[in-house]
Scaffold this motif. Structure first.
Motif, PDB file in Angstrom:
ATOM      1  N   GLU A   1       0.588  -1.152  -0.056  1.00 24.17           N
ATOM      2  CA  GLU A   1      -0.197   0.209   0.120  1.00 24.17           C
ATOM      3  C   GLU A   1       0.815   1.365  -0.197  1.00 24.17           C
ATOM      4  N   ARG A   2       2.031   1.200   0.590  1.00 31.34           N
ATOM      5  CA  ARG A   2       2.590   2.384   0.675  1.00 31.34           C
ATOM      6  C   ARG A   2       4.113   2.435   0.028  1.00 31.34           C
ATOM      7  N   TYR A   3       4.448   1.304  -0.621  1.00 29.54           N
ATOM      8  CA  TYR A   3       5.675   1.060  -0.889  1.00 29.54           C
ATOM      9  C   TYR A   3       5.652   0.318  -2.494  1.00 29.54           C
ATOM     10  N   LYS A   4       6.372   1.144  -3.406  1.00 29.94           N
ATOM     11  CA  LYS A   4       6.246   0.353  -4.602  1.00 29.94           C
ATOM     12  C   LYS A   4       7.360  -0.205  -5.257  1.00 29.94           C
ATOM     13  N   GLU A   5       8.415  -0.298  -3.946  1.00 32.82           N
ATOM     14  CA  GLU A   5       9.561  -1.007  -4.531  1.00 32.82           C
ATOM     15  C   GLU A   5       8.978  -2.601  -4.662  1.00 32.82           C
TER      16      GLU A   5
ATOM     17  N   PRO B   1      -4.326  -7.934  10.375  1.00 34.36           N
ATOM     18  CA  PRO B   1      -4.047  -6.650  10.006  1.00 34.36           C
ATOM     19  C   PRO B   1      -3.111  -5.529  10.530  1.00 34.36           C
ATOM     20  N   LEU B   2      -3.211  -5.703  11.988  1.00 33.09           N
ATOM     21  CA  LEU B   2      -2.223  -4.950  12.716  1.00 33.09           C
ATOM     22  C   LEU B   2      -0.642  -5.403  12.560  1.00 33.09           C
ATOM     23  N   ILE B   3      -0.465  -6.572  12.487  1.00 36.06           N
ATOM     24  CA  ILE B   3       0.944  -7.051  12.107  1.00 36.06           C
ATOM     25  C   ILE B   3       1.191  -6.478  10.882  1.00 36.06           C
ATOM     26  N   GLY B   4       0.599  -6.453   9.924  1.00 38.68           N
ATOM     27  CA  GLY B   4       0.954  -5.824   8.645  1.00 38.68           C
ATOM     28  C   GLY B   4       1.189  -4.565   8.684  1.00 38.68           C
ATOM     29  N   THR B   5       0.323  -3.776   9.327  1.00 39.51           N
ATOM     30  CA  THR B   5       0.460  -2.202   9.464  1.00 39.51           C
ATOM     31  C   THR B   5       1.820  -1.971  10.476  1.00 39.51           C
ATOM     32  N   LEU B   6       2.200  -2.779  11.408  1.00 41.15           N
ATOM     33  CA  LEU B   6       3.248  -2.497  12.392  1.00 41.15           C
ATOM     34  C   LEU B   6       4.590  -2.766  11.596  1.00 41.15           C
ATOM     35  N   ILE B   7       4.771  -3.869  11.010  1.00 41.65           N
ATOM     36  CA  ILE B   7       5.983  -4.219  10.085  1.00 41.65           C
ATOM     37  C   ILE B   7       5.969  -3.431   8.972  1.00 41.65           C
ATOM     38  N   THR B   8       5.097  -2.832   8.455  1.00 44.06           N
ATOM     39  CA  THR B   8       5.165  -2.001   7.356  1.00 44.06           C
ATOM     40  C   THR B   8       5.918  -0.466   7.981  1.00 44.06           C
ATOM     41  N   GLU B   9       5.074  -0.091   9.010  1.00 49.19           N
ATOM     42  CA  GLU B   9       5.693   1.049   9.735  1.00 49.19           C
ATOM     43  C   GLU B   9       7.051   1.004  10.222  1.00 49.19           C
TER      44      GLU B   9
ATOM     45  N   GLY C   1      10.918   3.301  10.743  1.00 49.21           N
ATOM     46  CA  GLY C   1      11.660   3.038  11.452  1.00 49.21           C
ATOM     47  C   GLY C   1      11.244   2.939  12.983  1.00 49.21           C
ATOM     48  N   GLU C   2       9.878   3.267  13.036  1.00 47.44           N
ATOM     49  CA  GLU C   2       9.147   3.073  14.287  1.00 47.44           C
ATOM     50  C   GLU C   2       7.973   2.837  14.241  1.00 47.44           C
ATOM     51  N   THR C   3       7.026   2.272  15.207  1.00 49.55           N
ATOM     52  CA  THR C   3       5.673   1.841  15.250  1.00 49.55           C
ATOM     53  C   THR C   3       4.801   2.707  15.873  1.00 49.55           C
ATOM     54  N   SER C   4       3.512   2.870  15.474  1.00 48.68           N
ATOM     55  CA  SER C   4       2.488   3.761  16.089  1.00 48.68           C
ATOM     56  C   SER C   4       2.146   3.316  17.507  1.00 48.68           C
TER      57      SER C   4
END
Ligand SMILES: Cc1cc2nc3c(=O)[nH]c(=O)nc-3n(C[C@H](O)[C@H](O)[C@H](O)COP(=O)(O)OP(=O)(O)OC[C@H]3O[C@@H](n4cnc5c(N)ncnc54)[C@H](O)[C@@H]3O)c2cc1C
Lengths: 357, 112
Positions: free
Chosen positions: A25-29, A329-337, A342-345
């Protein structure tokens, strides 16, 4: 097939595919997901798939699960209908003596803002008329629900692929090397290079960790489930122990056994499961059982998720957990962050591999 | 086997068409169980007794795998549907099966 990627995810189950989708979602590499079989052939294809918050202890773990459950309605909007239903969850008890425990649970959750009610027998029967009238009470929470795990993974994969993620299936990773600041992942279909490597091998995490000399203490815990023929919709809630799926099938079972990787179903546990089901919902007696299946939980040694950066290894991440359906969904969000920012919400230090020393 | 049309029903229990089976294989699926998990083909009351060979044929046509390389579906107890009460023994003592509330532990009168 391209052999250079920014990020490789090993394991395409609900955890790995959830991470791949959220990254995309955030990352097109370039992102590549490798799976030794087909996603769903692991634990994610043999699960009850409750999105479950209530009765998780300690309360900080319940809170973590709640954040994930909160993401589900939004996730369904983004990736498509995954048959997520926030039914509310009921955990029945049959001895009045359990009420005190239930009250204590409710009290400890109140502090963190998760509302649990402790229901009387009458209140249980009003909510769920087919429940055994001998029930003493139940804990109830409105945040619990369930999802169709096959649709969930299929939709994660489709959405991820639309965003450019590549999947290479029937492709087992056999060796991992670190060279010039990059990971070289050797698989049955050749070697791939990447900067970021994410280990999401579920119950096989230990052996994947070994390839890098990293100890990931995940054990196996078998669970067996019975599936009924489709029945007219008659259960309203996700009952801890059984649930009715959209097509009318009832999935029954909540069992734990140490059986290594043996995925057989066994008559003794099937019988116990049948006993549990008729104790909870006597009307199921005449329902036909179409099949039994079993799955192997990925169970970290202390029971809690293993998430985040691998200490001492640059750009190496791990995500291994039970309750992966609830948490994906939370794990996906956090690992992406973690990778992007470099840090998680929300803090995840307590889930670090470091705790095992 | 007669040529299968896209709309041919492969799984009668769950009404799954040839096209749906083909899509799974074109997305990387290779076994009956891959097809089963995504489409529900073979999950109905007959437990894949009718569709196994047709799915194998489609896999063969699309991937070139020979029939001996295509694993059979995993057969699931009880093979033919039976009533839940036939499996139940009416015992109310449990060992491997738990209640979720049993897992909640109290420590000094408080939830852990
Ligand atoms: C009976 C049962 C009931 C459950 N009920 C629930 C529930 O109600 N709610 C809930 O939230 N959770 C539940 N769980 C747990 C949940 O299903 C798991 O936590 C979740 O599926 C784990 O997902 P995963 O992606 O980590 O693992 P998996 O789905 O096992 O994915 C790991 C993937 O890694 C791949 N892999 C492994 N080694 C390699 C290698 N060397 N190379 C390439 N690929 C590799 C595998 O092929 C596999 O596809 C249940 C589990 C069981 C068994």
């Amino acid at each position: 097939m391209e052999t250079n990627y920014e990020t490789i995810v090993i394991g395409g189950g609900v955890v790995g595919s959830g991470i791949a989708y959220h990254l995309s979602e955030r990352y097109k590499e370039g992102v590549l997901v490798l799976d030794k079989k087909y996603p769903m052939s692991g634990t994610s294809g043999s699960t009850q798939a409750w999105v479950w918050v209530h009765n998780k202890t300690p309360s900080w773990y319940a809170e973590f699960s709640m954040y994930s459950a909160e993401l589900y309605p939004y996730l369904s909007k983004k990736i498509g209908d995954v048959e997520y239903k926030r039914t509310g969850g009921l955990s029945p008890f049959f001895n009045e003596s359990d009420r005190e425990k239930a009250e204590k649970l409710a009290e400890s959750y109140r502090k963190i803002g998760i509302k649990i009610k402790v229901l009387s027998r009458e209140e249980v029967l009003e909510k769920e008329p087919y429940m055994n009238p001998e029930v003493a009470g139940a804990t109830y929470s409105s945040i619990d629900g369930n999802v169709n795990p096959f649709r969930l993974i299929d939709m994660y994969m489709r959405a991820a692929k639309r965003n450019g993620v590549r999947y290479s299936t029937y492709n087992k990773v056999t060796e991992i090397k670190k060279q010039d600041g990059k990971y070289s992942v050797v698989s049955d279909k050749g070697a791939f290079e990447c900067k970021n490597l994410i280990l999401a091998g579920g119950t096989w995490s230990r052996e994947i960790g070994d390839m890098l000399g990293v100890k990931i203490p995940v054990n196996q815990l078998r669970g067996q489930i019975l599936v009924s023929e489709p029945l007219k919709p008659f259960l309203n809630f996700t009952i801890s122990g059984l649930r009715q799926a959209n097509n009318g099938e009832v999935l029954m079972g909540y069992s734990m056994e140490e059986a290594g990787f043996n995925r057989a179903t066994t008559l003794d546990v099937i019988q116990e499961t049948a006993n549990m089901a008729v104790q909870y919902v006597p009307g199921l007696r005449k329902a036909k059982i179409v099949r039994a299946f079993s799955g192997i939980r990925a169970m970290p040694e202390d029971g809690f998720p293993i998430l985040g950066k691998v200490p001492g290894h640059e750009n190496l991440y791990v995500a291994a957990t039970h309750s992966g359906v609830t948490l994906s969904p939370l794990i996906g969000t956090l690992i992406t962050e973690l990778i992007m920012d470099g840090e998680t919400s929300i803090p995840i230090d307590r889930y670090s591999l470091r705790r095992f020393g | 086997m007669n040529k299968l049309d896209k709309t041919t029903i492969i799984c009668r229990c769950e009404e799954i068409s040839c096209e749906e089976v083909e899509e799974v294989i074109s997305n990387g699926g290779r076994t009956f169980d891959d097809v089963k998990r995504i489409t529900r083909c073979g999950m109905g009351p007959c437990q894949a007794k009718i569709c196994t060979s047709m799915v194998a044929e489609i896999i063969h046509q699309q991937t070139g795998l020979s029939p001996s390389e295509i694993p059979l579906p995993r057969m699931r107890m009880p093979l033919s549907p039976i009533k839940l009460e036939t499996l139940a023994t009416n015992s109310t003592s449990f060992s491997a099966v738990k209640s979720v509330l049993d897992e909640v532990e109290l420590e000094e009168g408080k939830v852990r």
